[in-house]
Design a protein around this motif. Sequence first.
Motif, PDB file in Angstrom:
ATOM      1  N   GLN A 178     -25.891   6.150  76.661  1.00 14.45           N
ATOM      2  CA  GLN A 178     -24.856   5.534  75.373  1.00 14.45           C
ATOM      3  C   GLN A 178     -24.764   6.815  74.721  1.00 14.45           C
ATOM      4  O   GLN A 178     -25.786   7.350  74.838  1.00 14.45           O
ATOM      5  N   LYS A 179     -24.153   7.319  74.827  1.00 14.34           N
ATOM      6  CA  LYS A 179     -23.276   8.493  73.828  1.00 14.34           C
ATOM      7  C   LYS A 179     -23.570   8.642  72.421  1.00 14.34           C
ATOM      8  O   LYS A 179     -23.593   7.573  71.920  1.00 14.34           O
ATOM      9  N   LEU A 180     -24.332   9.647  72.770  1.00 20.51           N
ATOM     10  CA  LEU A 180     -24.837  10.287  70.687  1.00 20.51           C
ATOM     11  C   LEU A 180     -22.954   9.893  70.150  1.00 20.51           C
ATOM     12  O   LEU A 180     -23.476   9.346  68.756  1.00 20.51           O
ATOM     13  N   GLU A 181     -22.679  10.576  70.589  1.00 24.62           N
ATOM     14  CA  GLU A 181     -21.333  10.041  69.789  1.00 24.62           C
ATOM     15  C   GLU A 181     -20.394   8.404  69.282  1.00 24.62           C
ATOM     16  O   GLU A 181     -19.509   8.441  68.371  1.00 24.62           O
ATOM     17  N   ASN A 182     -20.890   7.897  69.890  1.00 23.06           N
ATOM     18  CA  ASN A 182     -20.923   6.424  69.583  1.00 23.06           C
ATOM     19  C   ASN A 182     -21.708   5.822  68.908  1.00 23.06           C
ATOM     20  O   ASN A 182     -21.744   4.688  68.190  1.00 23.06           O
ATOM     21  N   LEU A 183     -22.630   6.084  68.257  1.00 27.12           N
ATOM     22  CA  LEU A 183     -23.595   5.961  66.938  1.00 27.12           C
ATOM     23  C   LEU A 183     -23.328   5.997  65.777  1.00 27.12           C
ATOM     24  O   LEU A 183     -22.510   7.650  65.869  1.00 27.12           O
ATOM     25  N   SER A 184     -23.630   5.706  64.915  1.00 30.05           N
ATOM     26  CA  SER A 184     -23.176   6.337  63.454  1.00 30.05           C
ATOM     27  C   SER A 184     -24.524   7.097  62.752  1.00 30.05           C
ATOM     28  O   SER A 184     -25.939   7.263  63.646  1.00 30.05           O
ATOM     29  N   GLY A 185     -24.642   7.956  62.006  1.00 23.72           N
ATOM     30  CA  GLY A 185     -24.849   9.101  61.573  1.00 23.72           C
ATOM     31  C   GLY A 185     -26.815   8.248  61.446  1.00 23.72           C
ATOM     32  O   GLY A 185     -27.812   9.322  62.058  1.00 23.72           O
ATOM     33  N   GLY A 186     -26.787   6.872  60.821  1.00 20.65           N
ATOM     34  CA  GLY A 186     -28.331   6.907  60.848  1.00 20.65           C
ATOM     35  C   GLY A 186     -29.133   6.255  61.914  1.00 20.65           C
ATOM     36  O   GLY A 186     -30.420   6.570  62.470  1.00 20.65           O
ATOM     37  N   GLN A 187     -28.608   5.981  62.531  1.00 22.90           N
ATOM     38  CA  GLN A 187     -28.550   5.495  64.464  1.00 22.90           C
ATOM     39  C   GLN A 187     -29.091   7.052  65.276  1.00 22.90           C
ATOM     40  O   GLN A 187     -30.129   7.113  65.769  1.00 22.90           O
ATOM     41  N   LYS A 188     -28.197   7.656  64.842  1.00 23.09           N
ATOM     42  CA  LYS A 188     -28.452   9.657  66.060  1.00 23.09           C
ATOM     43  C   LYS A 188     -29.552   9.623  64.717  1.00 23.09           C
ATOM     44  O   LYS A 188     -30.457  10.196  65.781  1.00 23.09           O
ATOM     45  N   THR A 189     -30.146   9.582  63.583  1.00 24.58           N
ATOM     46  CA  THR A 189     -31.145  10.549  63.562  1.00 24.58           C
ATOM     47  C   THR A 189     -32.720   9.010  63.394  1.00 24.58           C
ATOM     48  O   THR A 189     -33.881   9.709  64.543  1.00 24.58           O
ATOM     49  N   LYS A 190     -32.119   7.804  63.911  1.00 25.39           N
ATOM     50  CA  LYS A 190     -34.014   6.725  64.240  1.00 25.39           C
ATOM     51  C   LYS A 190     -33.901   7.349  65.436  1.00 25.39           C
ATOM     52  O   LYS A 190     -34.762   7.234  66.319  1.00 25.39           O
ATOM     53  N   VAL A 191     -31.924   7.645  66.801  1.00 24.13           N
ATOM     54  CA  VAL A 191     -32.872   8.088  67.645  1.00 24.13           C
ATOM     55  C   VAL A 191     -33.739   9.673  67.956  1.00 24.13           C
ATOM     56  O   VAL A 191     -34.861   9.718  68.832  1.00 24.13           O
ATOM     57  N   PHE A 192     -33.645  10.076  67.294  1.00 26.96           N
ATOM     58  CA  PHE A 192     -34.231  11.478  67.208  1.00 26.96           C
ATOM     59  C   PHE A 192     -35.747  11.419  66.499  1.00 26.96           C
ATOM     60  O   PHE A 192     -37.228  11.752  67.519  1.00 26.96           O
ATOM     61  N   LEU A 193     -35.747  10.383  65.586  1.00 25.51           N
ATOM     62  CA  LEU A 193     -37.009   9.355  65.482  1.00 25.51           C
ATOM     63  C   LEU A 193     -38.032   9.140  66.435  1.00 25.51           C
ATOM     64  O   LEU A 193     -39.541   8.941  66.713  1.00 25.51           O
TER      65      LEU A 193
END
Length: 529
Positions: free
Chosen positions: A135-150
């Motif tokens: 999945q592209k990061l642009e399709n995720l919410s801000g919270g989901q993006k943070t959790k991906v990097f965590l």
Amino acid sequence: MILLQNISYGFPEGDLLFNSINLTIQPHTISALAGSNGIGKSTLLKIIGQEIQPLEGSVTVKGDLYFVPQMFGNFDHLTVAECLKIDKKLNALQKIISGQVDEEYFEILNDDWDIEERCRNALSYWKLEDLELHQKLENLSGGQKTKVFLAGIQISQPDIIILDEPTNHLDLEGRNLLYDFIEKTNSTVVIVSHDRSLLNLVDTIFELSNQGISSYGGNYDFYTEQKKIEQEALYNDIHAKERALKRAKEKERETIERKQKLDAKGKQKQEKSGVARIMMNTLRNSAEKNTSRLKGVHAEKISGISGDLRDLRSSLKNSDQMKVNFNDSGLHSGKILISAENINFKYGNENLWKDNLSLEIRSGDRISIKGSNGSGKTTLIKLLLGGLQPTLGNISRSGFNTIYVDQEYSLIGQETSVYDFVQQFNDGAMQESEVKTLLSRFLFGKETWDKKCGVLSGGERLRLLLCALSISSKAPDMIILDEPTNNLDLQNVEILTASIKDYKGTLLVISHDRLFLEEIGVDREITLD
């Protein structure tokens, strides 16, 4: 271990952000960087992470390092796997499993045979089980993006973890997962955050200021206690300097008056004894020179004390002078402002909430709206204010005035000047000089009055809004705050907290900051699922 020696960093136009910074962070410790907005905390993190290079000095980092950034815009075009830098390993593993035994694939994989399992476990920990690595990061919410990097921390298993405002977009569940991870990790962790619950988990706080870096060996509560002690000592120093300045001015006046009296007496004596006119002129010139020299000595002393006093006063916490004194809103306590019966809202064909909502909001209520990322908190606010209409149910409203402060402070026009914005709230005919004095008290000097609001930081916009509310002769009946502490430094969080605590009207707050909610006296919750 992290070692910074004589680090300096500046901007292309030549201004130095900081100069000759020295910092040592020991292995297996949890540390935080504190300091006001714009002081350079995120820049220093990037230097530690070797994402940018300092102008001068050396950076020594022993161990593998993993960086969780504050902003994700640069990654939106990448897939989740590419963001986590595991795409090549996953591809190599699939090639090997499919029977391709090219040596290149084994070199890329580097015996990391459990990479897929670690990915699944990490994403599961952060409640991202349904997320696909392509999945592209642009399709995720801000919270989901943070959790991906965590999640990338558990996948990479680094020695050193750098976290820049990691809780900004996290819901309460995500924050609790992060707190639990921080308490259990054996890695070296360096954090920049305004989240006081997170900061209470650290071993050491390093405060970055214009004077350099100061170390406080404890968590946030310890740090604030030490800052209070320092502030009290500063006030004592200021009062001592004020007394010294007063004494120096009195001494100057007394000395000059005594000298003038002695000179006058001497002149009378000389006139009586018949001293020649030319000699009288010489003696008068000499007396004037002595008086001038005496004034110069006292002026130098007074100037020195005044300079010390200015330096001390400039170190005072600005929050002490930026508290808003709200007037009463005029509505009697307990009046029903909003009544909602069995409401819901559809995105596409799906209801936003599993169960329809019914609620009442009365004058004087202090309510927090809680829910996970994507649960519809901001949508509910828009429904309550009439910006959206419910798909199901009914909402009735009585007459009241509202200030809605969203995450972007969008009620502050981008093209409006600082001065013109606060004048919009001047309903009591406050004089121009009074408005400008108030702007200065909220740290908007005359050089900023014509500045466009669009260039202001989040903390500056908060201060400008509080200044505007101070100018208004009547407090709003309702204040709605949507994640108000996001992107604010600790000092601005304190300013906001002190102001909202004294507000007597109706308060609705969307926030995951538990301490902030406790301190402003929230006494009721609306939970969405």
